[in-house]
Design a protein around this motif. Structure first.
Motif, PDB file in Angstrom:
ATOM      1  N   SER A 167      -2.838  -2.275   5.067  1.00  0.00           N
ATOM      2  CA  SER A 167      -3.898  -1.267   5.190  1.00  0.00           C
ATOM      3  C   SER A 167      -3.435  -0.046   5.980  1.00  0.00           C
ATOM      4  CB  SER A 167      -5.139  -1.878   5.853  1.00  0.00           C
ATOM      5  OG  SER A 167      -4.888  -2.173   7.214  1.00  0.00           O
ATOM      6  N   ILE A 168      -2.350  -0.154   6.743  1.00  0.00           N
ATOM      7  CA  ILE A 168      -1.867   0.999   7.510  1.00  0.00           C
ATOM      8  C   ILE A 168      -0.533   1.528   6.994  1.00  0.00           C
ATOM      9  CG2 ILE A 168      -3.098   0.305   9.595  1.00  0.00           C
ATOM     10  CD1 ILE A 168      -0.335  -0.567  10.722  1.00  0.00           C
ATOM     11  N   VAL A 169       0.048   0.873   5.995  1.00  0.00           N
ATOM     12  CA  VAL A 169       1.329   1.319   5.445  1.00  0.00           C
ATOM     13  C   VAL A 169       1.103   2.544   4.567  1.00  0.00           C
ATOM     14  CG1 VAL A 169       3.221   0.690   3.895  1.00  0.00           C
ATOM     15  CG2 VAL A 169       2.374  -0.969   5.566  1.00  0.00           C
ATOM     16  N   THR A 170       1.876   3.593   4.809  1.00  0.00           N
ATOM     17  CA  THR A 170       1.759   4.806   3.996  1.00  0.00           C
ATOM     18  C   THR A 170       2.953   4.977   3.060  1.00  0.00           C
ATOM     19  OG1 THR A 170       2.749   6.107   5.789  1.00  0.00           O
ATOM     20  CG2 THR A 170       0.332   6.034   5.681  1.00  0.00           C
ATOM     21  N   ASP A 171       4.088   4.390   3.418  1.00  0.00           N
ATOM     22  CA  ASP A 171       5.280   4.468   2.568  1.00  0.00           C
ATOM     23  C   ASP A 171       5.384   3.165   1.775  1.00  0.00           C
ATOM     24  OD1 ASP A 171       7.727   4.654   1.344  1.00  0.00           O
ATOM     25  OD2 ASP A 171       8.878   4.985   3.189  1.00  0.00           O
ATOM     26  N   HIS A 172       4.900   3.184   0.549  1.00  0.00           N
ATOM     27  CA  HIS A 172       4.850   1.969  -0.268  1.00  0.00           C
ATOM     28  C   HIS A 172       6.191   1.633  -0.919  1.00  0.00           C
ATOM     29  CE1 HIS A 172       0.576   1.618   0.410  1.00  0.00           C
ATOM     30  NE2 HIS A 172       0.490   2.917   0.179  1.00  0.00           N
ATOM     31  N   THR A 173       7.210   2.449  -0.657  1.00  0.00           N
ATOM     32  CA  THR A 173       8.549   2.120  -1.134  1.00  0.00           C
ATOM     33  C   THR A 173       9.353   1.391  -0.059  1.00  0.00           C
ATOM     34  OG1 THR A 173       9.489   4.238  -0.411  1.00  0.00           O
ATOM     35  CG2 THR A 173       8.584   4.127  -2.659  1.00  0.00           C
ATOM     36  N   ARG A 174       8.859   1.404   1.169  1.00  0.00           N
ATOM     37  CA  ARG A 174       9.574   0.765   2.285  1.00  0.00           C
ATOM     38  C   ARG A 174       9.527  -0.755   2.172  1.00  0.00           C
ATOM     39  NH1 ARG A 174       8.167   0.578   8.696  1.00  0.00           N
ATOM     40  NH2 ARG A 174       9.849  -0.850   9.184  1.00  0.00           N
ATOM     41  N   TRP A 183       9.391  -8.071   2.869  1.00  0.00           N
ATOM     42  CA  TRP A 183       8.004  -7.770   2.476  1.00  0.00           C
ATOM     43  C   TRP A 183       7.922  -6.376   1.873  1.00  0.00           C
ATOM     44  CZ3 TRP A 183       4.598 -11.702   3.406  1.00  0.00           C
ATOM     45  CH2 TRP A 183       4.909 -12.618   4.390  1.00  0.00           C
ATOM     46  N   VAL A 184       6.997  -6.199   0.919  1.00  0.00           N
ATOM     47  CA  VAL A 184       6.706  -4.889   0.334  1.00  0.00           C
ATOM     48  C   VAL A 184       5.196  -4.772   0.183  1.00  0.00           C
ATOM     49  CG1 VAL A 184       6.944  -3.421  -1.705  1.00  0.00           C
ATOM     50  CG2 VAL A 184       8.875  -4.796  -0.956  1.00  0.00           C
ATOM     51  N   GLU A 233      19.487  -0.458   5.530  1.00  0.00           N
ATOM     52  CA  GLU A 233      19.972  -0.121   4.193  1.00  0.00           C
ATOM     53  C   GLU A 233      18.873  -0.221   3.144  1.00  0.00           C
ATOM     54  OE1 GLU A 233      21.418  -1.985   6.402  1.00  0.00           O
ATOM     55  OE2 GLU A 233      23.415  -1.141   6.687  1.00  0.00           O
ATOM     56  N   GLN A 234      17.787  -0.920   3.488  1.00  0.00           N
ATOM     57  CA  GLN A 234      16.660  -1.120   2.573  1.00  0.00           C
ATOM     58  C   GLN A 234      17.089  -1.807   1.280  1.00  0.00           C
ATOM     59  OE1 GLN A 234      12.920  -0.030   2.801  1.00  0.00           O
ATOM     60  NE2 GLN A 234      13.821  -0.923   4.632  1.00  0.00           N
TER      61      GLN A 234
END
Length: 96
Positions: free
Chosen positions: A36-43, A55-56, A79-80
Motif C-alpha cells: 500500500s505504500i510502494v510507489t515503484d512497482h518495478t522494484r 518480493w514484488v 543489482e535487482q
C-alpha cells in the motif's frame, strides 16, 4: 516528587508506539513489503531470511508476490536481479 497527569503519560506512550511502528516498517526488516505504500512497482525487495526469494508489489495488488530465483541463483537487491551463487555476496541490511 512531581505528579504527572495520566493523560500526559498516555499521550507519550501513544506517540512512542507510533514512532516505533513507523521506524520498523516492513521494508526495513525485509519481510513482506507493505504494497500500500510502494510507489515503484518495478522494484524487487530482498527476503533477508532466504536469498533464493524476493518480493514484488505489482501495481494495484495489496499483497506482494513471493518469487523464487532460478535454481543455483540468489537475489541481490542492489543489482535487482538473481545472480549465480558464486557471484552472490551477503550485504548487511540497512534501515532508513
Amino acid at each position: 516528587m512531581h505528579k504527572v497527569p495520566i493523560a500526559v503519560l498516555l499521550f507519550v506512550a501513544v506517540v512512542g508506539a507510533i514512532h516505533i511502528q513507523q521506524r520498523y516498517h516492513g521494508q526495513d526488516i525485509y519481510a513482506e513489503p507493505d504494497c500500500s505504500i510502494v510507489t515503484d512497482h518495478t522494484r524487487m525487495f530482498r527476503d533477508i531470511s532466504d536469498p533464493t526469494h524476493y518480493w514484488v508489489c505489482a501495481d494495484g495488488q495489496e499483497k506482494a508476490d513471493y518469487i523464487q530465483c532460478p535454481e543455483n541463483h540468489a537475489f541481490m537487491e542492489k543489482e535487482q536481479k538473481c545472480v549465480v551463487w558464486e557471484e552472490w555476496k551477503w550485504v548487511e541490511p540497512y534501515t532508513k
